[in-house]
Design an enzyme around this catalytic site. Structure first.
Site, short mmCIF file in Angstrom:
data_model
loop_
_atom_site.label_atom_id
_atom_site.label_comp_id
_atom_site.label_asym_id
_atom_site.label_seq_id
_atom_site.Cartn_x
_atom_site.Cartn_y
_atom_site.Cartn_z
N LYS A 119 0.91 -1.24 -0.13
CA LYS A 119 0.13 -0.03 0.05
C LYS A 119 0.97 1.21 -0.06
CE LYS A 119 -4.42 1.29 0.24
NZ LYS A 119 -5.62 0.58 -0.20
N ASP A 131 -6.67 4.45 -4.64
CA ASP A 131 -7.54 4.34 -3.39
C ASP A 131 -8.30 5.66 -2.94
OD1 ASP A 131 -8.07 2.36 -0.96
OD2 ASP A 131 -7.23 4.10 0.00
P1 NDP Z 1 -13.00 7.57 -2.60
O1 NDP Z 1 -12.06 8.62 -2.28
O2 NDP Z 1 -13.72 7.32 -4.08
O3 NDP Z 1 -14.19 7.66 -1.63
C1 NDP Z 1 -14.10 7.92 -0.12
C2 NDP Z 1 -15.19 8.46 0.54
O4 NDP Z 1 -15.11 8.15 2.11
C3 NDP Z 1 -15.75 9.67 0.00
O5 NDP Z 1 -17.19 9.72 0.22
C4 NDP Z 1 -15.18 10.44 1.29
O6 NDP Z 1 -15.66 11.84 1.61
C5 NDP Z 1 -15.13 9.59 2.61
N1 NDP Z 1 -13.93 9.83 3.34
C6 NDP Z 1 -12.79 9.77 3.10
N2 NDP Z 1 -11.85 9.97 4.24
C7 NDP Z 1 -12.93 10.01 5.27
C8 NDP Z 1 -12.91 10.40 6.65
N3 NDP Z 1 -11.70 10.55 7.20
N4 NDP Z 1 -13.86 10.45 7.30
C9 NDP Z 1 -15.17 10.25 6.65
N5 NDP Z 1 -15.35 10.29 5.28
C10 NDP Z 1 -14.25 9.91 4.68
O7 NDP Z 1 -12.36 6.18 -2.08
P2 NDP Z 1 -12.87 4.67 -2.22
O8 NDP Z 1 -14.41 4.62 -2.48
O9 NDP Z 1 -11.83 3.89 -3.33
O10 NDP Z 1 -12.52 3.78 -0.84
C11 NDP Z 1 -13.58 3.76 0.30
C12 NDP Z 1 -12.93 2.77 1.03
O11 NDP Z 1 -12.82 1.60 0.52
C13 NDP Z 1 -11.47 2.90 1.69
O12 NDP Z 1 -11.52 2.37 3.01
C14 NDP Z 1 -10.61 2.21 0.56
O13 NDP Z 1 -9.26 1.59 1.30
C15 NDP Z 1 -11.49 0.97 0.57
N6 NDP Z 1 -11.21 0.00 -0.77
C16 NDP Z 1 -11.27 0.61 -1.88
C17 NDP Z 1 -11.39 -0.08 -2.87
C18 NDP Z 1 -11.30 0.40 -4.47
O14 NDP Z 1 -11.04 -0.34 -5.09
N7 NDP Z 1 -11.36 1.77 -4.68
C19 NDP Z 1 -11.00 -1.63 -2.93
C20 NDP Z 1 -11.12 -1.92 -1.54
C21 NDP Z 1 -11.35 -1.34 -0.56
P3 NDP Z 1 -15.06 13.19 0.69
O15 NDP Z 1 -15.80 12.87 -0.54
O16 NDP Z 1 -15.81 14.20 1.60
O17 NDP Z 1 -13.77 13.30 0.74
O1 8G0 Z 2 -8.12 -2.26 -0.30
C1 8G0 Z 2 -8.08 -2.82 -1.44
O2 8G0 Z 2 -8.12 -3.87 -1.45
C2 8G0 Z 2 -7.56 -1.91 -2.67
C3 8G0 Z 2 -7.74 -0.52 -2.69
C4 8G0 Z 2 -7.37 0.13 -3.79
C5 8G0 Z 2 -6.75 -0.45 -4.91
C6 8G0 Z 2 -6.60 -1.75 -4.62
C7 8G0 Z 2 -5.68 -2.47 -6.01
O3 8G0 Z 2 -4.90 -2.84 -5.83
O4 8G0 Z 2 -6.49 -2.55 -7.01
C8 8G0 Z 2 -6.89 -2.41 -3.80
#
Ligand code: NDP
Ligand code: 8G0
Length: 462
Positions: free
Chosen positions: A116, A156
Site C-alpha cells: 500500500k 484508493d
Molecule cells: P473515494 O476517495 O472514492 O471515496 C471515499 C469516500 O469516503 C468519500 O465519500 C469521502 O468523503 C469519504 N471519506 C474519506 N475519508 C474520510 C474520513 N476520514 N471520514 C469520513 N469520510 C471519509 O475512495 P474509495 O471509495 O475508493 O474508498 C473507500 C474505502 O474503500 C477505503 O477504505 C478504501 O481503502 C476501501 N477500498 C477501496 C477499494 C477500491 O477499489 N477503490 C478496494 C477495497 C477497499 P469526501 O468526498 O468528503 O472526501
Molecule cells: O483495499 C484494497 O483492496 C484496494 C484498494 C485500492 C486499490 C486496490 C488495487 O490494488 O487494485 C486495492
C-alpha cells in the site's frame, strides 16, 4: 510482536491485534504451533519506502508532501495494493492497509502480494493542473521501485482514474516502458472493464451469499433496506448494485455529513447517485446538493454525522464504505437495534474493534434478537483488488475481456471468498451450538495460512 523503541502505530497495531486475536481464539496454533513464528515474520514489512514529493502550485509556490510505499509481502506475487492521497496518510495507516492487503489478496486466489502507498497530499481544493504536477512528481520517485513484476499500485481514497493516468504517463516517460505497472487504467490504454465497479459490486455479491445462506435461499436483496456510508468509488457502485438487485439504499455520506431518506419509504435512485458521483468528480461535498430543492424535499442532511444512528426506520444491511474506524461500538449496537442482520465492510477496517466485538457477540441468535452476519473488509471488499489482478492478467497477455467475462469471474471469486471463510471458520473456530460461523476469523485464518505456507516454502521462516 511488541518491539522496543518503535514508534506507536495505532492503526497498524489495531489491524495486527484483530488478526492475531482471531488466530489465537481458534484451534490453529494448537494444530500448527509453528505458525506463531510465521505470524511474527509476516507482521514486519519486507520494505518501506518514504520519499519527498516537491511540486509547484498554481501561484508558483514550492509545495512539499511525504510519499510512501509499504512493500509488505511478496510471497504470493508482486506487491499489490492502492495509493491513498489524503491529509491523514501516515506510516501507521499505510502499514495497516498493507497488512490487511496481504491476506485479502491471498483470499482472491490470484497471485498477488500485499502493499500500500500514498501521500499526505490533499486533492481537495486543488486545480487539475496542480494534481497533475503532484502526480508527476510523486511518480518520478516511485517509478524507481515498482514494475509489472515487482509492485503494481492502483487508486484508493483520493486517487481516481485521472490520477492513475497522470502517474502512468510519467512512469512510461521515465522507464520507456509500456507495461501494466498500475491498475485502474483507462479503458483505451489497458484498463479492465468492471474495475471501477468491482469493489462495490463485489461487496454486494458477497452480501447476497450471506443473505441466501442465512435464509436457506429464500431471501435476496429484494425489499432489503441498505444503509451505505461514503459516496466515493466503493459506495457509489455498491449503492447502484443494491438498487439493481431490488434493494433500497437509505443513506450515503461523505467526510462532512450524512444524507438519509427523510421517510421510511423509498430509496435513493440511480439518477440521484449519478448526481452525487458528478459532484465528487469536481471534489465537492454532498452538502451542496443536499440544499437543492430536489434533494431537501426527499432527504435529511446531518452535518458532521455518520449515517448509522440517523436512519429513519428499519435497517437490514449496513455497508460501511468510506474509511477506517467508521463504525463505533455504540453505532454497532444501534444498527442491531434498528434490525440490521448483515454488515459487510466496503472500506478497510471500517469497524472499530469494539464494533467487531458487538457483531461477533451476536452470532448467537438467542440473545433476544436475530443472529448477525459480519463480513470484514478483507473478504467483502476483495473484488476490487481481484479485478485488478484480472487487469494484470489481461495486460500481460495483451487481451481485453468483455464486461460479461470480467463480471462473471468477479462473481466466482466473491462466491469462493465467502465459501472459503465459512468453511475455514467451521474447521478452526469453536462456536456455541446454534451459533453462526465467524466470517472474520475464518477469512483471517484462510488468508494467513495460505501466505504462511508460501513463506515457509521460500525459507522466510522455519
Ligand atoms: P473515494 O476517495 O472514492 O471515496 C471515499 C469516500 O469516503 C468519500 O465519500 C469521502 O468523503 C469519504 N471519506 C474519506 N475519508 C474520510 C474520513 N476520514 N471520514 C469520513 N469520510 C471519509 O475512495 P474509495 O471509495 O475508493 O474508498 C473507500 C474505502 O474503500 C477505503 O477504505 C478504501 O481503502 C476501501 N477500498 C477501496 C477499494 C477500491 O477499489 N477503490 C478496494 C477495497 C477497499 P469526501 O468526498 O468528503 O472526501
Ligand atoms: O483495499 C484494497 O483492496 C484496494 C484498494 C485500492 C486499490 C486496490 C488495487 O490494488 O487494485 C486495492
Amino acid at each position: 510482536m511488541t518491539a522496543q523503541n518503535l514508534p506507536s502505530e495505532p492503526e497498524f497495531e489495531q489491524a495486527y491485534k484483530e488478526l492475531a486475536s482471531t488466530l489465537e481464539n481458534s484451534t490453529l496454533f494448537q494444530k500448527k504451533p509453528e505458525y506463531r513464528k510465521a505470524l511474527q515474520v509476516v507482521s514486519v514489512p519486507e520494505r518501506v519506502l518514504q520519499f519527498r514529493v516537491v511540486w509547484e502550485d498554481d501561484a508558483g509556490n514550492v509545495q512539499i508532501n511525504r510519499g510512501f510505499r509499504v512493500q509488505f509481502n511478496s510471497a504470493l506475487g508482486p506487491y499489490k495494493g492502492g495509493l491513498r492521497f489524503h491529509p491523514s496518510v501516515n506510516l501507521s495507516i499505510l502499514k495497516f492497509l498493507g497488512f490487511e492487503q496481504i491476506f485479502k489478496n491471498a483470499l482472491t486466489g490470484l497471485n498477488m502480494g500485499g502493499g500500500k502507498g500514498g501521500s499526505d497530499f490533499d486533492p481537495k481544493g486543488k486545480s487539475d493542473n496542480e494534481i497533475r504536477r503532484f502526480c508527476v512528481s510523486f511518480m518520478t520517485e516511485l517509478c524507481k521501485h515498482i514494475g509489472q513484476d515487482t509492485d503494481v499500485p492502483a487508486g484508493d481514497i483520493g486517487v481516481t482514474g485521472r490520477e492513475v493516468g497522470f502517474m502512468f504517463g510519467q512512469y512510461k516517460k521515465i522507464r520507456n516502458q509500456w507495461e501494466g505497472v498500475l491498475t485502474g487504467k483507462g479503458g483505451s490504454w489497458g484498463g479492465s472493464l468492471i474495475r471501477p465497479e468491482a469493489t462495490g459490486y463485489g461487496v454486494v455479491y458477497y452480501v447476497d451469499h450471506m443473505i441466501k445462506h442465512a435464509s436457506g435461499g429464500k431471501e435476496s436483496f429484494v425489499g432489503k433496506r441498505v444503509a451505505v456510508s461514503g459516496s466515493g468509488n466503493v459506495a457509489q457502485y455498491a449503492a447502484l448494485k443494491v438498487i439493481e438487485l431490488g434493494g433500497s439504499v437509505v443513506s450515503l455520506s461523505d467526510s462532512q455529513g450524512a444524507l438519509v431518506l427523510a421517510t421510511e419509504e423509498g430509496s435513493f435512485t440511480a439518477e440521484e447517485i449519478e448526481q452525487i458521483a458528478a459532484i465528487k468528480v469536481e471534489r465537492k461535498q454532498i452538502a451542496e446538493l443536499a440544499s437543492t430543492a430536489a434533494f431537501s424535499s426527499k432527504f435529511k442532511y446531518i452535518p458532521g454525522a455518520r449515517p448509522w444512528t440517523n436512519i429513519v426506520g428499519r435497517i437490514d444491511v449496513a455497508l460501511p464504505s468510506a474509511t477506517q474506524n467508521e463504525v463505533s461500538g455504540e453505532e454497532a449496537k444501534a444498527l442491531i437495534a434498528a434490525g440490521c442482520k448483515f454488515i459487510a465492510e466496503g472500506s478497510n477496517m471500517g469497524s472499530t474493534q469494539e464494533a467487531i466485538d458487538v457483531f461477533e457477540a451476536h452470532r448467537e441468535a438467542n440473545q433476544g434478537g436475530a443472529a448477525i452476519w459480519y463480513a470484514p473488509g478483507k473478504a467483502a471488499n476483495a473484488g476490487g483488488v481481484a479485478v485488478s489482478g484480472l487487469e494484470m492478467a489481461q495486460n500481460s497477455s495483451r487481451v481485453s475481456w468483455t464486461r460479461e467475462e470480467v463480471d462473471s469471474r468477479l462473481k466466482g471469486i466473491m462466491e469462493d471468498c465467502f465459501n472459503n471463510g465459512l468453511a475455514t471458520a467451521k474447521e478452526y473456530v469453536p462456536s456455541a451450538e446454534g451459533s453462526l460461523p465467524s466470517l472474520v476469523a475464518g477469512s483471517n485464518i484462510a488468508g494467513f495460512t495460505k501466505v504462511a505456507e508460501a513463506m515457509k516454502d521460500h525459507g522466510d521462516w522455519w
